[in-house]
Scaffold this motif. Structure first.
Motif, mmCIF file in Angstrom:
data_model
loop_
_atom_site.group_PDB
_atom_site.id
_atom_site.type_symbol
_atom_site.label_atom_id
_atom_site.label_comp_id
_atom_site.label_asym_id
_atom_site.label_seq_id
_atom_site.Cartn_x
_atom_site.Cartn_y
_atom_site.Cartn_z
ATOM 1 N N SER A 2 0.495 -1.136 -0.063
ATOM 2 C CA SER A 2 -0.077 0.377 -0.085
ATOM 3 C C SER A 2 1.224 0.865 0.168
ATOM 4 O O SER A 2 2.062 1.887 -0.090
ATOM 5 C CB SER A 2 -0.933 0.190 1.136
ATOM 6 O OG SER A 2 -0.512 -0.059 2.779
ATOM 7 N N ASN A 3 0.296 2.990 -0.490
ATOM 8 C CA ASN A 3 1.353 3.839 -0.390
ATOM 9 C C ASN A 3 0.392 4.452 0.484
ATOM 10 O O ASN A 3 -0.295 4.448 1.532
ATOM 11 C CB ASN A 3 0.635 4.768 -1.470
ATOM 12 C CG ASN A 3 0.768 3.845 -3.076
ATOM 13 O OD1 ASN A 3 1.453 3.556 -3.512
ATOM 14 N ND2 ASN A 3 0.012 4.528 -3.974
ATOM 15 N N GLN A 6 0.322 9.828 -1.571
ATOM 16 C CA GLN A 6 0.099 10.029 -2.617
ATOM 17 C C GLN A 6 0.651 11.133 -2.893
ATOM 18 O O GLN A 6 -0.730 12.169 -2.554
ATOM 19 C CB GLN A 6 -1.257 8.700 -2.637
ATOM 20 C CG GLN A 6 -1.773 8.410 -4.526
ATOM 21 C CD GLN A 6 -1.116 7.746 -5.343
ATOM 22 O OE1 GLN A 6 -0.667 6.922 -5.285
ATOM 23 N NE2 GLN A 6 -0.929 8.657 -6.158
ATOM 24 N N ASP A 8 -1.305 13.969 -6.704
ATOM 25 C CA ASP A 8 -1.065 13.870 -7.374
ATOM 26 C C ASP A 8 -1.446 15.109 -8.053
ATOM 27 O O ASP A 8 -2.377 15.990 -6.946
ATOM 28 C CB ASP A 8 -3.024 13.260 -7.216
ATOM 29 C CG ASP A 8 -3.234 11.724 -7.038
ATOM 30 O OD1 ASP A 8 -2.297 10.966 -7.662
ATOM 31 O OD2 ASP A 8 -3.843 11.178 -5.934
ATOM 32 N N ALA A 30 4.249 8.807 -5.356
ATOM 33 C CA ALA A 30 3.755 7.624 -4.769
ATOM 34 C C ALA A 30 4.851 7.287 -4.034
ATOM 35 O O ALA A 30 5.757 6.721 -4.052
ATOM 36 C CB ALA A 30 3.113 6.731 -5.652
ATOM 37 N N VAL A 31 5.069 6.873 -2.418
ATOM 38 C CA VAL A 31 5.759 6.068 -1.699
ATOM 39 C C VAL A 31 5.141 4.644 -1.176
ATOM 40 O O VAL A 31 4.186 4.829 -0.830
ATOM 41 C CB VAL A 31 6.089 7.302 -0.640
ATOM 42 C CG1 VAL A 31 7.126 6.306 0.095
ATOM 43 C CG2 VAL A 31 7.052 8.165 -0.953
ATOM 44 N N ASN A 32 5.508 3.987 -1.600
ATOM 45 C CA ASN A 32 4.903 2.534 -0.680
ATOM 46 C C ASN A 32 5.018 2.294 0.668
ATOM 47 O O ASN A 32 6.946 2.636 1.265
ATOM 48 C CB ASN A 32 5.184 1.180 -1.495
ATOM 49 C CG ASN A 32 5.145 1.073 -2.958
ATOM 50 O OD1 ASN A 32 3.984 1.984 -2.672
ATOM 51 N ND2 ASN A 32 5.372 0.699 -3.998
ATOM 52 N N GLN A 33 4.795 1.834 1.083
ATOM 53 C CA GLN A 33 5.293 1.437 2.749
ATOM 54 C C GLN A 33 6.625 1.049 2.622
ATOM 55 O O GLN A 33 6.295 -0.409 1.873
ATOM 56 C CB GLN A 33 4.482 0.223 3.442
ATOM 57 C CG GLN A 33 4.115 -0.005 4.471
ATOM 58 C CD GLN A 33 3.349 -1.307 5.198
ATOM 59 O OE1 GLN A 33 2.435 -0.939 5.106
ATOM 60 N NE2 GLN A 33 3.943 -1.745 6.059
ATOM 61 N N GLU A 35 9.519 1.815 1.733
ATOM 62 C CA GLU A 35 10.333 2.720 1.113
ATOM 63 C C GLU A 35 12.024 3.750 1.827
ATOM 64 O O GLU A 35 10.442 4.141 3.089
ATOM 65 C CB GLU A 35 9.837 2.704 -0.386
ATOM 66 C CG GLU A 35 9.130 2.558 -1.106
ATOM 67 C CD GLU A 35 9.114 3.402 -1.976
ATOM 68 O OE1 GLU A 35 9.943 3.500 -3.232
ATOM 69 O OE2 GLU A 35 8.224 4.146 -2.728
ATOM 70 N N ASN A 68 -1.848 7.795 4.198
ATOM 71 C CA ASN A 68 -2.364 6.873 4.996
ATOM 72 C C ASN A 68 -3.766 6.386 3.860
ATOM 73 O O ASN A 68 -4.581 6.357 4.981
ATOM 74 C CB ASN A 68 -1.924 6.245 6.278
ATOM 75 C CG ASN A 68 -0.474 5.821 6.652
ATOM 76 O OD1 ASN A 68 -0.020 5.132 5.551
ATOM 77 N ND2 ASN A 68 0.093 5.708 7.828
ATOM 78 N N ASP A 69 -4.239 7.271 2.651
ATOM 79 C CA ASP A 69 -5.458 6.822 2.311
ATOM 80 C C ASP A 69 -6.108 8.226 2.800
ATOM 81 O O ASP A 69 -7.525 8.316 2.184
ATOM 82 C CB ASP A 69 -6.254 5.766 2.204
ATOM 83 C CG ASP A 69 -5.768 4.770 1.419
ATOM 84 O OD1 ASP A 69 -5.005 4.779 0.735
ATOM 85 O OD2 ASP A 69 -5.410 3.261 2.462
ATOM 86 N N THR A 197 8.423 3.578 7.172
ATOM 87 C CA THR A 197 8.705 4.495 5.357
ATOM 88 C C THR A 197 9.653 5.284 6.091
ATOM 89 O O THR A 197 9.069 6.119 7.187
ATOM 90 C CB THR A 197 7.361 4.749 5.308
ATOM 91 O OG1 THR A 197 6.409 3.749 4.457
ATOM 92 C CG2 THR A 197 7.955 5.357 3.620
#
Length: 236
Positions: A2-3, A6, A8, A30-33, A35, A68-69, A197
């Motif tokens: 998951s991101n 994010q 945009d 976007a940076v993923n968990q 990273e 986290n969304d 992260t």
């Protein structure tokens, strides 16, 4: 995977007497968990502004930032503060430790704002100090330890809330090169062992090379986003 982050078409303008000055001009990222990302760029490129937005210390002028969304643009200041305390751990160049407070209490301080009881605060603080190699100094004062040790305490403080994201702003800027290497190796270990992260801002390519991925800003735009090993500079 998951991101955690994010972005945009993110923009940020600052109002001056001469009108609006664009600093970020449409950054998508976007940076993923798990990273480990370094942000670089020349002075005025927008990296500090981007870091402030990532840390929910500022809000974008346009576009969207999901942490986290959660869309931070929809949150009130009190909700932003709660999100910062629960999700993000900050590590600054200047350590920002309280000089008359023990290392244990410095590390435990963020937990006060989460209304966690004193016994658990001290247990978690001591555990975090152990993880950064300073458990034996839990009762010492910041003024009695080295700069490198103070930065380790700052990292422990960032970790004590069990965040999903660590933001580090020039974390080795006040340290000599040997101590700086130790701190960056500690970040690598935390990232590898705990899958937290990490996003750091630095002007130093030697520091950036500890990350797996480089985000390079130029004139408020994304000039490079990819593996550190593939980066060979940005055209003028």
């Amino acid at each position: 995977m998951s991101n955690v982050i994010q972005l945009d078409a993110l923009t940020k303008d600052y109002l001056t007497d001469a009108g609006a000055v664009p600093v970020l001009k449409g950054v998508s990222l976007a940076v993923n968990q798990g990273e480990f990302v370094a942000i670089m760029g020349p002075s005025g490129s927008g990296k500090s502004t981007l870091m402030n937005i990532l840390g929910c210390l500022d809000i974008p002028s346009g576009g969207r930032y999901l942490l986290n969304d959660t869309d931070i643009g929809t949150l009130a200041e009190s909700e932003l503060a709660r999100l910062r305390g629960q999700v993000i751990g900050f590590v600054f160049q200047g350590f920002n430790l309280l000089p008359r407070m023990s290392l244990g209490n410095n590390v435990a301080l963020p937990l006060v704002y989460q209304h966690i009881g004193k016994p658990e605060r001290l247990t978690r603080a001591t555990d975090m100090l152990e993880k950064v190699g300073l458990g034996h100094l839990v009762n010492s004062l910041p003024t009695r330890i080295s700069g490198g040790q103070q930065q380790r305490v700052a990292i422990a403080r960032a970790l004590v809330t069990r965040p999903s994201l660590i933001l580090a702003d020039e974390p080795t800027g006040n340290l000599d090169s040997h101590t700086g290497r130790e701190i960056m190796e500690l970040f690598q270990r935390i990232n590898r062992e705990q899958s937290i992260t990490i996003v750091l801002v630095t002007h130093d390519m030697t520091v950036a090379r500890y990350a797996q991925r480089l985000v390079y800003l130029k004139d408020g735009l994304l000039a490079y986003d990819g593996p550190m090993s593939d980066f060979h500079g940005v055209e003028a």
